[in-house]
Scaffold this motif. Sequence first.
Motif, short mmCIF file in Angstrom:
data_model
loop_
_atom_site.label_atom_id
_atom_site.label_comp_id
_atom_site.label_asym_id
_atom_site.label_seq_id
_atom_site.Cartn_x
_atom_site.Cartn_y
_atom_site.Cartn_z
N MET A 70 0.85 -1.19 0.00
CA MET A 70 0.00 0.00 0.00
C MET A 70 0.88 1.24 0.00
O MET A 70 1.87 1.31 0.74
CB MET A 70 -0.92 0.01 1.22
N ARG B 201 -2.32 -0.93 -3.44
CA ARG B 201 -3.53 -0.30 -2.90
C ARG B 201 -3.20 1.13 -2.49
O ARG B 201 -2.13 1.38 -1.91
CB ARG B 201 -4.03 -1.11 -1.70
N THR C 53 -5.04 4.80 -0.75
CA THR C 53 -6.21 5.33 -0.07
C THR C 53 -6.91 6.38 -0.92
O THR C 53 -6.26 7.14 -1.67
CB THR C 53 -5.81 5.93 1.29
N ASP D 27 -8.68 2.10 -1.67
CA ASP D 27 -9.02 1.83 -0.27
C ASP D 27 -10.01 2.88 0.22
O ASP D 27 -9.70 4.08 0.23
CB ASP D 27 -7.76 1.86 0.59
N HIS E 294 -12.83 4.34 3.08
CA HIS E 294 -13.34 4.33 4.45
C HIS E 294 -14.50 5.32 4.56
O HIS E 294 -14.34 6.51 4.26
CB HIS E 294 -12.24 4.70 5.44
N ARG F 257 -11.60 -1.67 -1.95
CA ARG F 257 -11.63 -2.28 -0.63
C ARG F 257 -12.56 -1.47 0.25
O ARG F 257 -12.35 -0.26 0.44
CB ARG F 257 -10.22 -2.31 -0.03
N ARG G 176 -13.19 -6.02 -2.40
CA ARG G 176 -12.56 -6.70 -1.26
C ARG G 176 -13.29 -6.27 0.00
O ARG G 176 -13.32 -5.08 0.34
CB ARG G 176 -11.08 -6.34 -1.16
N GLY H 263 -13.31 -5.98 3.69
CA GLY H 263 -12.30 -5.98 4.73
C GLY H 263 -12.88 -5.75 6.11
O GLY H 263 -13.65 -4.81 6.31
N THR I 69 -2.43 -7.18 10.66
CA THR I 69 -2.53 -5.72 10.65
C THR I 69 -1.75 -5.11 11.81
O THR I 69 -1.53 -5.75 12.85
CB THR I 69 -4.00 -5.28 10.71
#
Length: 352
Positions: free
Chosen positions: A27, A54, A56, A80, A82, A100, A127, A129, A202
């Motif tokens: 990443m 990957r 963000t 990625d 969020h 993701r 994905r 997660g 992680t």
Amino acid sequence: MYREHTREVKIGDRVIGGGNPILIQSMTNTRTEDVEATVAQILRLEAAGCDIIRSTVPNMEAARAIGEIKKRIHIPLVADIHFDYKMAIAAMENGADKIRINPGNIGGPENVAAVVKVAKERNIPIRVGVNSGSLEKQLVEKYGGVTAEGIVESALDKVKMIEDLDYHNLVISIKSSDVLMCVRAHEVLASKTDYPLHVGITEAGTLWSGNIKSSIGMGIILYEGIGDTIRVSLTGDPVEEVRTAKLLLRTLGLRKGGIEVVSCPTCGRTKIDLIGLANQVEAMVADIPLDGVKVAVMGCAVNGPGEAKEADIGIAGGIGEGLLIKKGEIIRKVPEAELLNVLREELLHWEE
């Protein structure tokens, strides 16, 4: 092995699952909207052996940057996401090869449906997660704390949200910083699904502690035949993640990749700077495109040839000079200052 029974999923021009080779991910740690810095880092990662990258996507500027970044790299790019489902849609519209998400934190079923609609139209894999640190309160209460079983139930609940929308182009990742919990969770999940699994520990830590924790946890998981892509999560240069991942796969016999360097521990017989030499050799071979070649770096001429006999080629130190060894046989003596260059020339002109 379990890996042979997972579904195939296409990510850009790469295919995972179904018995295909395990692919290495990393990443970026640049600001994705900084296209120059992000591309430069991805190109370094490609050179190191990264298969999938990957990045963000926290804002629309980053989502728009995906398109430009894609033009200048050579491996699939995963966005990625969020919390904001609009970023997932924008990233896909700008060419992301995979996204993701955690379907539980992007704002409700209608937002999940909006994301899946675009993914389905473009056949972009998702994905799913789940991280032990964000396990739902009801599952923590149900299992009496954060547990492997709770993590798996959470992941499968999220998968079902997408399956109920008639989309099955999925990869699952479940992560925990608790190494043994992470191992147990993967064992449970592997028995309950045939989707490809992305494996990682992680928040593993720094280069030192992160490598140890990742090697133990991922080594157990991979040895059990579980996992289709991997990422070694380290607090540091992501190129180090790729280097560790390559060595991990090679050590387990799951994939070839580069030259293997073995070296003996130092002892009182050592008359050269073995530590420095071994590090120099490891750095030197990194850019030599050979697979399956083992190089030995030995500290003395007493046991060096015998200990290096299982290596394809090796060097052993003496007093001011060293030996060049092939398959345990001494080929020539070399002044100590020339050892590294002689070894490099041999490898650059390697013939089986």
